[in-house]
Scaffold this active site. Structure first.
Site, short mmCIF file in Angstrom:
data_model
loop_
_atom_site.label_atom_id
_atom_site.label_comp_id
_atom_site.label_asym_id
_atom_site.label_seq_id
_atom_site.Cartn_x
_atom_site.Cartn_y
_atom_site.Cartn_z
N LYS A 182 0.77 -1.19 0.02
CA LYS A 182 -0.05 -0.11 -0.02
C LYS A 182 0.69 1.21 -0.18
CE LYS A 182 -3.43 2.67 0.11
NZ LYS A 182 -4.43 2.63 1.19
N LYS A 197 -0.47 11.64 5.10
CA LYS A 197 -0.13 10.58 6.09
C LYS A 197 0.48 9.35 5.57
CE LYS A 197 -2.79 7.63 6.89
NZ LYS A 197 -3.27 6.32 6.84
#
Length: 289
Positions: free
Chosen positions: A169, A237
């Protein structure tokens, strides 16, 4: 199955709804007015993550960041307090691969399975049950979780052991972030040079520059539709996860670092809760537009 689902945000709500529609019994936590429809569809509201874990066989979490997963799993009245041997935790958040391995060890100590299964595809993918799901964990745990993944996603890949789903990811977010920035710079160049960016995008879609991001996010940049499919704040983030992990393993990711800084600037300008295609607004500001 009896499924616990914690994290009823932009992505989590439609994912939970698909599980209910597939016939699973859901137990949820922190139901707000926007997610009340899940209770109306048959989900049971629980007061704490512990209560969710006590009621369910498999507990799915999808929350914003690493500290949020830590709090949900191991905080007061957390999921870990409600686990019994044989249950399984599936974390579908996008968080640190290093912390993921530590979380999995704590869950394994209770005799329970653990999968990290972050997703890509945004709100549209979640609503259409077309998410890409990248999974880390044992073969046995993956086989147990796969029927649930098939309800929520279209492309499901068992990448490797625990932590590998999160690593995949992070790699995804590097590529998506850099490509959004590239599309924004290309369209901004076209506009500043006096060409119609919509026509330029149309031309580029037929060549090597054509991509899903050029198609979807390029259109958002031209149409100025920045309602979040995925917020800049959350993508920043993920870019920070990439840059920090790269530093830990002695890897230079100069363009990922630059994109993280561009996202920092976008957040400072007040665009943190806009879709990540709104990065073009910060580039426009730098160009004096």
């Amino acid at each position: 199955m009896k499924i616990g689902f914690i994290g009823l945000g932009l992505m989590g709500r439609p994912m939970a709804a698909h599980l209910i529609d597939a016939g699973h019994e859901l137990f949820v936590n922190r139901v707000k007015p926007v997610s009340e429809f899940l209770v109306e569809k048959g989900a049971t509201a629980c007061d704490t993550p512990k209560a969710v874990a006590e009621a369910a066989e498999i507990i799915i979490t999808i929350v914003p960041d690493t500290p949020d997963v830590d709090a949900v799993l191991f905080g007061e009245n957390g999921v870990a307090d409600g686990l019994s041997e044989g249950k399984m935790v599936i974390d579908m958040s996008s968080i640190s691969p290093v912390e993921t391995k530590a979380f999995a060890e704590k869950i394994a100590a209770k005799g329970c399975g653990y999968l990290d299964a972050p997703v890509s595809g945004g709100e549209v993918g979640a609503k259409n049950a077309a998410l890409t799901i990248m999974v880390g964990g044992s073969d046995a745990d993956f086989a147990r979780g796969k029927p649930l993944f098939e309800v929520m996603g279209k492309t499901i890949t068992h990448v490797g052991p625990v932590g590998d789903g999160q690593t995949a990811k992070v790699a995804n977010q590097i590529i998506v972030g850099l490509t959004i920035q590239a599309v924004a710079e290309g369209l901004l160049f076209a506009k500043k040079a006096g060409a119609d960016p919509a026509k330029v995008r149309e031309a580029l879609m037929g060549g090597f520059a054509g991509s899903t991001i050029m198609k979807v996010h390029g259109e958002r940049m031209i149409e100025r539709t920045f309602d979040p499919g995925f917020r800049i704040r959350l993508h920043r983030k993920d870019m920070a996860l990439a840059v920090n992990a790269a530093r830990d393993i002695g890897l230079a990711l100069p363009n990922a670092a630059a994109t993280e800084q561009l996202m920092n600037a976008a957040i400072a300008r007040g665009d943190g809760d806009k879709d990540h295609s709104a990065l073009i607004r910060t580039l426009e500001a730098l160009a004096g537009l």
